[in-house]
Design a protein around this motif. Sequence first.
Motif, PDB file in Angstrom:
ATOM      1  N   PHE A   1       0.735  -1.188  -0.132  1.00 21.94           N
ATOM      2  CA  PHE A   1       0.089   0.058   0.213  1.00 21.94           C
ATOM      3  C   PHE A   1       0.925   1.056  -0.295  1.00 21.94           C
ATOM      4  O   PHE A   1       0.605   2.275  -0.576  1.00 21.94           O
ATOM      5  CB  PHE A   1      -0.734  -0.096   1.250  1.00 21.94           C
ATOM      6  CG  PHE A   1      -2.397  -0.702   1.089  1.00 21.94           C
ATOM      7  CD1 PHE A   1      -2.191  -1.823   0.252  1.00 21.94           C
ATOM      8  CD2 PHE A   1      -3.541  -0.096   1.599  1.00 21.94           C
ATOM      9  CE1 PHE A   1      -3.674  -2.404   0.007  1.00 21.94           C
ATOM     10  CE2 PHE A   1      -4.807  -0.657   1.190  1.00 21.94           C
ATOM     11  CZ  PHE A   1      -4.853  -1.698   0.646  1.00 21.94           C
ATOM     12  N   GLY A   2       1.891   1.229   0.797  1.00 20.85           N
ATOM     13  CA  GLY A   2       2.813   2.526   0.715  1.00 20.85           C
ATOM     14  C   GLY A   2       3.535   2.760  -0.621  1.00 20.85           C
ATOM     15  O   GLY A   2       3.603   3.704  -1.071  1.00 20.85           O
ATOM     16  N   GLN A   3       3.954   1.660  -1.456  1.00 24.91           N
ATOM     17  CA  GLN A   3       4.219   1.844  -2.746  1.00 24.91           C
ATOM     18  C   GLN A   3       3.323   2.115  -3.771  1.00 24.91           C
ATOM     19  O   GLN A   3       3.556   2.876  -4.489  1.00 24.91           O
ATOM     20  CB  GLN A   3       4.883   0.224  -3.369  1.00 24.91           C
ATOM     21  CG  GLN A   3       6.089  -0.207  -2.352  1.00 24.91           C
ATOM     22  CD  GLN A   3       7.334   0.856  -3.050  1.00 24.91           C
ATOM     23  OE1 GLN A   3       7.557   1.085  -4.146  1.00 24.91           O
ATOM     24  NE2 GLN A   3       8.312   1.390  -1.996  1.00 24.91           N
ATOM     25  N   VAL A   4       2.075   1.804  -3.355  1.00 24.93           N
ATOM     26  CA  VAL A   4       0.928   2.373  -4.082  1.00 24.93           C
ATOM     27  C   VAL A   4       0.766   3.784  -3.991  1.00 24.93           C
ATOM     28  O   VAL A   4       0.779   4.723  -4.972  1.00 24.93           O
ATOM     29  CB  VAL A   4      -0.378   1.526  -4.130  1.00 24.93           C
ATOM     30  CG1 VAL A   4      -1.474   2.553  -4.840  1.00 24.93           C
ATOM     31  CG2 VAL A   4      -0.231   0.333  -4.391  1.00 24.93           C
ATOM     32  N   ALA A   5       1.037   4.224  -2.778  1.00 28.21           N
ATOM     33  CA  ALA A   5       0.774   5.609  -2.250  1.00 28.21           C
ATOM     34  C   ALA A   5       1.973   6.468  -3.056  1.00 28.21           C
ATOM     35  O   ALA A   5       1.743   7.610  -3.554  1.00 28.21           O
ATOM     36  CB  ALA A   5       0.824   5.877  -0.810  1.00 28.21           C
ATOM     37  N   LEU A   6       3.148   5.888  -3.210  1.00 28.62           N
ATOM     38  CA  LEU A   6       4.221   6.652  -3.809  1.00 28.62           C
ATOM     39  C   LEU A   6       4.077   6.646  -5.195  1.00 28.62           C
ATOM     40  O   LEU A   6       4.527   7.675  -5.778  1.00 28.62           O
ATOM     41  CB  LEU A   6       5.547   5.742  -3.601  1.00 28.62           C
ATOM     42  CG  LEU A   6       6.133   5.757  -2.154  1.00 28.62           C
ATOM     43  CD1 LEU A   6       7.229   4.767  -1.978  1.00 28.62           C
ATOM     44  CD2 LEU A   6       6.490   7.430  -1.781  1.00 28.62           C
ATOM     45  N   VAL A   7       3.475   5.682  -6.101  1.00 25.37           N
ATOM     46  CA  VAL A   7       2.908   5.679  -7.448  1.00 25.37           C
ATOM     47  C   VAL A   7       2.012   7.036  -7.576  1.00 25.37           C
ATOM     48  O   VAL A   7       2.346   7.918  -8.444  1.00 25.37           O
ATOM     49  CB  VAL A   7       2.521   4.659  -7.939  1.00 25.37           C
ATOM     50  CG1 VAL A   7       1.845   4.703  -9.173  1.00 25.37           C
ATOM     51  CG2 VAL A   7       3.791   3.540  -8.060  1.00 25.37           C
ATOM     52  N   ALA A   8       1.045   6.943  -6.569  1.00 23.05           N
ATOM     53  CA  ALA A   8       0.059   8.068  -6.670  1.00 23.05           C
ATOM     54  C   ALA A   8       0.621   9.673  -6.437  1.00 23.05           C
ATOM     55  O   ALA A   8       0.325  10.483  -7.112  1.00 23.05           O
ATOM     56  CB  ALA A   8      -1.097   7.766  -5.437  1.00 23.05           C
ATOM     57  N   HIS A   9       1.680   9.525  -5.579  1.00 17.76           N
ATOM     58  CA  HIS A   9       2.332  10.728  -5.487  1.00 17.76           C
ATOM     59  C   HIS A   9       2.972  11.446  -6.760  1.00 17.76           C
ATOM     60  O   HIS A   9       2.954  12.359  -7.051  1.00 17.76           O
ATOM     61  CB  HIS A   9       3.526  10.400  -4.351  1.00 17.76           C
ATOM     62  CG  HIS A   9       4.643  11.611  -4.085  1.00 17.76           C
ATOM     63  ND1 HIS A   9       5.825  11.911  -4.904  1.00 17.76           N
ATOM     64  CD2 HIS A   9       4.198  12.926  -3.369  1.00 17.76           C
ATOM     65  CE1 HIS A   9       6.211  12.809  -4.421  1.00 17.76           C
ATOM     66  NE2 HIS A   9       5.706  13.643  -3.738  1.00 17.76           N
TER      67      HIS A   9
END
Length: 349
Positions: free
Chosen positions: A81-89
């Motif tokens: 989920f953290g990696q998904v948040a970084l992609v969204a960033h």
Amino acid sequence: MTTQAPLRPPAPEGRYPRGGSDFARLSKQIKEAGLLRRRPAYYAVRIALVAALYLAGWGAFLLVGNSWWTLAVGALLAAVFGQVALVAHDVGHRQVFTRKKASAAAGRLAGNLGIGMGYGWWQDKHSRHHANPNHEDLDPDVAPDIFVWSQAQARQASKLPRMVGRAQSVLFLPLLTLEGFNLHVAGVRALANRSLKQRRLEGTLLFGHFTLYCALLFAVLPPGKAVAFLAVHQCLFGVYLGSIFAPNHKGMPTLTGPHRPDFLRRQVLTSRNVRGGRITDVILGGLNYQIEHHLFPSMPSPNLRHAQAIVRRYCEQLGVPYLQTGLIDSYRQTIKSLHHASSPLRQTG
């Protein structure tokens, strides 16, 4: 070489050249080096890998099923989920797509539907942060909603910030466990704001995530294990997010009032880089090059490493302090700063 973060605000604007000429010269060097060009192949591979990990994580959840080993899957999914948040960033900063509509669509799919984060709320908040980092009146990331970030805020604190503030240096890391829940709540609350773009779509995707998430947990696990999974997953997700963003600005100078440095110094003096190799780049999503990211938000994250040498050399030529430290030391500086900021609360009892 590591230097100590300054504890006083930078000098007022009058001491610096006006008109952004220093930044314009740096920007020219960066453009000539080709570091603002899109990296479509990189992002195609990265997004595919993160999507595969996301699906694999939920596949592992179904495979493990009704077992306490499912909590280990929850820990794995927290990192995903953290990696998904970084992609969204990166998507939100237009690093991936050239068109605004494509960026918004991808951001809502990753943020709202993928991890339950209100993309529109986050983008508005994050844009204000980038415009005025660590400005106590203008940067929402240093608003005294729970913690106080300066002694001036501590003297004016009331209610929760006053209660938490006395021991905030001790409570900081434990309270990061709530950051994932805070993202969900903030995204839902933002739906009441009529100025939020595509409010109906954002709400549909956001509640779609919550519905699918809870339905899957309680369909596969008995209530006790489902709640335990939710707690482990969301708390570790919050800790991971906090571990990514806390080293960037916390413990760096805060600004107040109308007098501010020019753009280059405003970004450099309030940001901190974190040393590390490729693994650090992956774990922190390139945000360990926070100075370069703040100067050039649309620069693709894999280019930040290459921009660092140019930016650091340029800052040395200008005599602008450029802070880079280790990851553990960045947390130490953050906690030390929180303790210093809250001292008026401990003195008043």
